[in-house]
Each structure stands twice: as structure tokens, then as C-alpha cells.
Design a protein around this motif. Structure first.
Motif, PDB file in Angstrom:
ATOM      1  N   PRO A 165       0.811  -1.229   0.000  1.00  0.00           N
ATOM      2  CA  PRO A 165       0.000   0.000   0.000  1.00  0.00           C
ATOM      3  C   PRO A 165       0.843   1.276   0.000  1.00  0.00           C
ATOM      4  CG  PRO A 165      -0.721  -1.532   1.715  1.00  0.00           C
ATOM      5  CD  PRO A 165       0.604  -2.006   1.232  1.00  0.00           C
ATOM      6  N   GLN A 166       2.131   1.163   0.381  1.00  0.00           N
ATOM      7  CA  GLN A 166       2.981   2.352   0.466  1.00  0.00           C
ATOM      8  C   GLN A 166       3.647   2.721  -0.862  1.00  0.00           C
ATOM      9  OE1 GLN A 166       5.668   2.455   3.966  1.00  0.00           O
ATOM     10  NE2 GLN A 166       4.761   0.499   4.597  1.00  0.00           N
ATOM     11  N   LEU A 167       3.700   1.773  -1.784  1.00  0.00           N
ATOM     12  CA  LEU A 167       4.499   1.955  -2.997  1.00  0.00           C
ATOM     13  C   LEU A 167       3.989   3.096  -3.872  1.00  0.00           C
ATOM     14  CD1 LEU A 167       5.222  -1.716  -4.128  1.00  0.00           C
ATOM     15  CD2 LEU A 167       6.620  -0.189  -2.743  1.00  0.00           C
ATOM     16  N   LEU A 168       4.906   3.984  -4.196  1.00  0.00           N
ATOM     17  CA  LEU A 168       4.642   5.059  -5.151  1.00  0.00           C
ATOM     18  C   LEU A 168       5.571   4.853  -6.344  1.00  0.00           C
ATOM     19  CD1 LEU A 168       4.468   8.080  -2.664  1.00  0.00           C
ATOM     20  CD2 LEU A 168       2.545   6.822  -3.671  1.00  0.00           C
ATOM     21  N   SER A 169       5.145   4.013  -7.277  1.00  0.00           N
ATOM     22  CA  SER A 169       5.995   3.659  -8.403  1.00  0.00           C
ATOM     23  C   SER A 169       6.055   4.793  -9.420  1.00  0.00           C
ATOM     24  CB  SER A 169       5.476   2.386  -9.074  1.00  0.00           C
ATOM     25  OG  SER A 169       5.469   1.317  -8.154  1.00  0.00           O
ATOM     26  N   PRO A 170       7.159   4.910 -10.129  1.00  0.00           N
ATOM     27  CA  PRO A 170       7.292   5.942 -11.169  1.00  0.00           C
ATOM     28  C   PRO A 170       6.195   5.802 -12.219  1.00  0.00           C
ATOM     29  CG  PRO A 170       9.395   4.878 -10.718  1.00  0.00           C
ATOM     30  CD  PRO A 170       8.360   4.074 -10.000  1.00  0.00           C
ATOM     31  N   PRO A 171       5.706   6.907 -12.762  1.00  0.00           N
ATOM     32  CA  PRO A 171       4.629   6.858 -13.769  1.00  0.00           C
ATOM     33  C   PRO A 171       4.947   5.954 -14.954  1.00  0.00           C
ATOM     34  CG  PRO A 171       4.965   9.100 -13.015  1.00  0.00           C
ATOM     35  CD  PRO A 171       6.075   8.295 -12.418  1.00  0.00           C
ATOM     36  N   VAL A 172       6.231   5.886 -15.319  1.00  0.00           N
ATOM     37  CA  VAL A 172       6.593   5.083 -16.485  1.00  0.00           C
ATOM     38  C   VAL A 172       6.287   3.599 -16.270  1.00  0.00           C
ATOM     39  CG1 VAL A 172       8.976   4.632 -15.737  1.00  0.00           C
ATOM     40  CG2 VAL A 172       8.424   4.697 -18.189  1.00  0.00           C
ATOM     41  N   LEU A 173       6.188   3.170 -15.006  1.00  0.00           N
ATOM     42  CA  LEU A 173       5.913   1.763 -14.715  1.00  0.00           C
ATOM     43  C   LEU A 173       4.424   1.459 -14.591  1.00  0.00           C
ATOM     44  CD1 LEU A 173       8.654   0.925 -12.044  1.00  0.00           C
ATOM     45  CD2 LEU A 173       8.705   0.470 -14.494  1.00  0.00           C
ATOM     46  N   SER A 174       3.584   2.465 -14.616  1.00  0.00           N
ATOM     47  CA  SER A 174       2.150   2.254 -14.375  1.00  0.00           C
ATOM     48  C   SER A 174       1.505   1.273 -15.361  1.00  0.00           C
ATOM     49  CB  SER A 174       1.408   3.592 -14.391  1.00  0.00           C
ATOM     50  OG  SER A 174       1.587   4.265 -15.618  1.00  0.00           O
ATOM     51  N   PRO A 175       1.889   1.245 -16.665  1.00  0.00           N
ATOM     52  CA  PRO A 175       1.273   0.259 -17.562  1.00  0.00           C
ATOM     53  C   PRO A 175       1.591  -1.183 -17.156  1.00  0.00           C
ATOM     54  CG  PRO A 175       2.338   2.009 -18.803  1.00  0.00           C
ATOM     55  CD  PRO A 175       2.787   2.169 -17.395  1.00  0.00           C
ATOM     56  N   GLY A 229      -2.325  -6.761 -11.240  1.00  0.00           N
ATOM     57  CA  GLY A 229      -2.122  -7.085  -9.838  1.00  0.00           C
ATOM     58  C   GLY A 229      -0.956  -8.015  -9.584  1.00  0.00           C
ATOM     59  N   ILE A 230      -0.730  -8.983 -10.456  1.00  0.00           N
ATOM     60  CA  ILE A 230       0.358  -9.938 -10.245  1.00  0.00           C
ATOM     61  C   ILE A 230       1.709  -9.238 -10.298  1.00  0.00           C
ATOM     62  CG2 ILE A 230       0.478 -10.588 -12.694  1.00  0.00           C
ATOM     63  CD1 ILE A 230       1.206 -13.418 -11.759  1.00  0.00           C
ATOM     64  N   HIS A 231       1.845  -8.240 -11.200  1.00  0.00           N
ATOM     65  CA  HIS A 231       3.103  -7.503 -11.296  1.00  0.00           C
ATOM     66  C   HIS A 231       3.311  -6.619 -10.068  1.00  0.00           C
ATOM     67  CE1 HIS A 231       3.219  -7.880 -15.975  1.00  0.00           C
ATOM     68  NE2 HIS A 231       3.608  -8.975 -15.344  1.00  0.00           N
TER      69      HIS A 231
END
Length: 405
Positions: free
Chosen positions: A304-314, A319-321
Motif C-alpha cells: 500500500p505504500q508503494l509510489l511507483s514511477p509513472p513510467v511503470l504504471s502500464p 495485480g500480479i506484477h
């Protein structure tokens, strides 16, 4: 074991002669083994390779046993394939080779200047067959005849493996193999007495195996404690240990968050859910355990804490990724925190997915010499900042608790 980028090795008459002797010994059926040692390659895990003839159905092959720091791997090759690999490896990755046949030993060594030295020595004719069937070739760290295996329902009254327990049997052997190497590397085999704590011991298949290996195989005086939350399982395991007269093996009711322990040499926690793994690692560090072995289960805290870079959003929309990313980050930070607190740490596949889905192992061995941890602490801080992590249970525990020993 196959080199990633095979390169040409300068042909030397002595090397060519050695490969010919190997080929002739195999063809004549007198090859006992070939041992490649003094490894200088790029694989940090690999230590040496043993090669033996093996009969698979109607085909005679060469079994390559790669002895690694954590566990061994085996792959079979034909004679031409084996000769090609030896030509590539000797003088590039391995600088010492021993060829054993039923009548002679041939030693090949390569000096720092690249000179190839070949020495031959005749030996008495061996009466042992050079070639073993594949089902007799496999080495097991646990003897199938051990009484506790029958008591736990893994083997029957005749000592034969019960088919439904085959996966558990393989898991036990792989676990003891990993433990055996860790004990050897940390020097614990030289101690007169060991204390092992197994948290979440459950039905205690591995707990009994650890006790039997330490006492019967290594001949050590061992105190092994299985800690389990469910009282019926605690009672069952204690009754089994008493029936087998296994003095030194006991089970207690409790969990890793509240169990008080001192002087643990080996801390084991398999399939501890979510932050229970962090509490187990913290327990091992604070009691000064030489070996910490964890197989994590569930990774709920960081996701729940993860703020991934926008480039990784796709990628992370699946959910598995997202789950795999949280798992990688959680266990990666655990490994780095162990490194920062005096341990050499590895994260690897403990056993094949075909046997269990919970197949990751974190293995930490206490470092004999201290080292500067500034770089590791900086890596932890950078990872937390990159992903927006505000809290990691193990880091919090290590920062707030005082040592217990």
C-alpha cells in the motif's frame, strides 16, 4: 554451468592430451570421475564441478555436478559436449583438474603464467564399478531409513517413501543441503554444542530433520526448539520426540513476536506470514545467530505504500506484477538490512515451484570480519525514497530494540 560467452582457449599439447585421456577413459568404461577446481570465473556461487559417468535408460552420459555456495545443481551431457565444455573451461575458469580412472590419476594444473603442467600416477585397480545407474547416483543428505521419517508418516514400516509425501521428502533434503553448507562455511560444525530455534515449526518435518542431521550425521550436541502457536501440534511433536527418545529436541507454544530467546546459533522461520518474517530476522540478529534462514510468505506491509514511477504504471496495473514488485522490494530490503547488521546474505529459489509455491529462501551468515556499511545504508535510503516507503517493519525493530545478548 554453461559459460555465457564461450571463448577460444589457446591449444596446448598437454591440454589436448588430457582431454584425449578423459575421452578414452569414458569410452573404455574406466572413468571414475573428473574434478574441476581452483575456480577463477565470474560466477560468485560456483566453487567446483565434479563429472561422473551416468547411465540414463539406454544412454551413457556424463553428469556434471556443480557445487555452489548454497546448493548443488546437476546437468547431463554427451561425451562431445563434455569435451567441448572442458576445452572452454580449463585455463579460463578452472586452473586445476583431476582425472581419476580405475588404474591411474592424472593431475593437470595451470600456473599463473599460463603454463600447463601434467602429472600421471598409477594406482591399484579399483574393484568398484565406474558407472552407476542414475537412481543410485543421486546423493541424499537425509537417509530414508531414519526412524523419525516413519514416525512422521513420510516413510512406511519398510522404510519406503510414501508417494503422497514425495514433495515433502524433496523439500527436507534440499533444506538440509542448504543448512549443511551454511554450517560448514560458518564453522559451526567445530562447536561442541548448538542451539537451533525453528519458529512456526508446524508438523515439524524440518525440525526433526535438523535435529537428526546435527546429532546423528554431524555428531554434535544440539538443542533444537520448535516454536508453534497451535498447542495440539506442540503436544503431538513433543510426544513423538519422547517416543523416539530424542533428548535435546523440544517444542514450545508461542510465536516469534513474543518468544524470548538467547544464545541461538541457527534461527529458522519458514513461511512466516508478512511481518512475522521481520520479527524472526530481528530475533536472529539480536541473539547473535550465526545462521538465519527464512522463507517469507505474504508481503502485505509495503504494497500500500508503494509510489511507483509513472513510467511503470502500464506494467503495475496488473495485480500480479504489483505483487511481485512488493515482494522483490520487501525481501530486497530485508537482505540489505541483514548486510548492514553484519551478515553476508543471499536470496534464492529454495526448491522448485513444482514442489511448493513458497519457494524463496533468505539465507544470512554472520560475517567474521566487520565492514563499513555506509554504502548499504545509503542504498536502503535511496530505495525507500524512490518508492515512497515510510515504514519497513524490520528496520523499525532494529532501530528501536536493544540487544538481548
Amino acid at each position: 554451468m554453461t559459460p555465457i560467452e564461450p571463448i577460444a582457449v589457446p591449444t596446448d599439447p598437454a591440454l589436448s592430451e588430457f582431454i584425449d585421456l578423459f575421452r578414452q577413459a569414458f569410452t573404455a568404461g574406466v572413468l571414475v570421475r573428473l574434478l574441476l577446481s581452483k575456480y577463477q570465473g565470474q560466477d560468485a556461487e560456483l566453487q567446483r564441478v565434479q563429472i561422473r559417468p551416468v547411465q540414463l535408460k539406454n544412454e551413457l552420459l556424463l553428469s556434471f555436478l556443480a557445487e555452489n555456495r548454497t546448493f548443488d545443481t546437476t546437468k547431463n551431457y554427451t561425451l562431445p559436449q563434455a569435451c567441448d565444455l572442458l576445452t572452454e573451461w580449463i585455463g579460463r575458469d578452472f586452473y586445476n583438474v583431476l582425472l581419476e580412472t580405475q588404474s591411474q590419476e592424472v593431475q593437470l594444473g595451470i600456473s599463473k603464467k599460463g603454463k600447463v603442467l601434467l602429472n600421471k600416477r598409477k594406482i591399484a585397480l579399483s574393484k568398484a564399478p565406474a558407472i552407476l545407474a542414475h537412481n543410485k547416483e543421486k546423493h541424499r543428505f537425509v537417509e530414508q531409513s531414519r526412524p523419525y521419517l516413519q514416525a512422521l508418516g513420510i516413510t512406511d514400516a519398510q522404510g519406503q517413501l510414501i508417494p503422497s509425501m514425495s514433495k515433502k521428502w524433496k523439500q527436507i533434503n534440499k533444506f538440509i543441503e542448504v543448512l549443511s553448507k551454511a554450517i560448514s562455511q560458518t564453522g559451526l560444525a567445530q562447536q561442541q554444542a548448538l542451539h537451533v530455534a525453528d519458529f512456526g515449526s508446524g508438523k515439524a518435518y524440518l525440525t526433526f530433520a535438523v535435529f537428526d542431521y546435527l546429532t546423528s550425521t554431524l555428531g554434535l550436541k544440539a538443542q533444537v526448539t520448535g516454536v508453534e502457536l497451535r498447542q495440539p501440534l506442540v503436544d503431538l511433536c513433543n510426544n513423538t520426540a519422547r517416543a523416539l527418545k530424542l533428548d535435546g529436541l523440544q517444542f514450545e507454544q508461542g510465536d516469534v513476536k513474543h518468544f524470548k530467546a538467547r544464545g541461538i546459533n541457527v534461527m529458522i522461520a519458514l513461511h512466516a506470514c508478512d511481518t512475522a518474517t521481520d520479527y524472526a530476522i530481528h530475533m536472529g540478529i539480536r541473539t547473535g545467530a550465526e545462521i538465519i534462514m527464512c522463507s517469507p510468505c505474504c508481503h502485505k506491509e509495503l504494497r500500500p505504500q508503494l509510489l511507483s514511477p509513472p513510467v511503470l504504471s502500464p506494467l503495475l496495473v496488473h495485480g500480479i506484477h504489483a505483487g511481485q514488485q512488493a515482494e522483490m522490494l520487501t525481501d530486497g530490503l530485508r537482505a540489505l538490512l541483514l548486510e548492514a547488521h553484519g551478515y553476508d546474505t543471499q536470496v534464492f529459489e529454495f526448491i522448485s515451484l513444482e514442489h511448493t509455491s513458497k519457494n524463496k529462501m533468505i539465507l544470512a551468515q554472520k560475517r567474521k570480519k566487520p565492514k563499513d556499511n555506509k554504502a548499504i545504508l545509503a542504498q536502503i535510503a535511496e530505495l525507500k525514497a524512490f518508492y515512497g516507503i515510510k515504514q519497513h517493519c524490520l528496520e523499525t525493530l532494529l532501530a528501536s530494540a536493544e540487544p538481548t545478548s
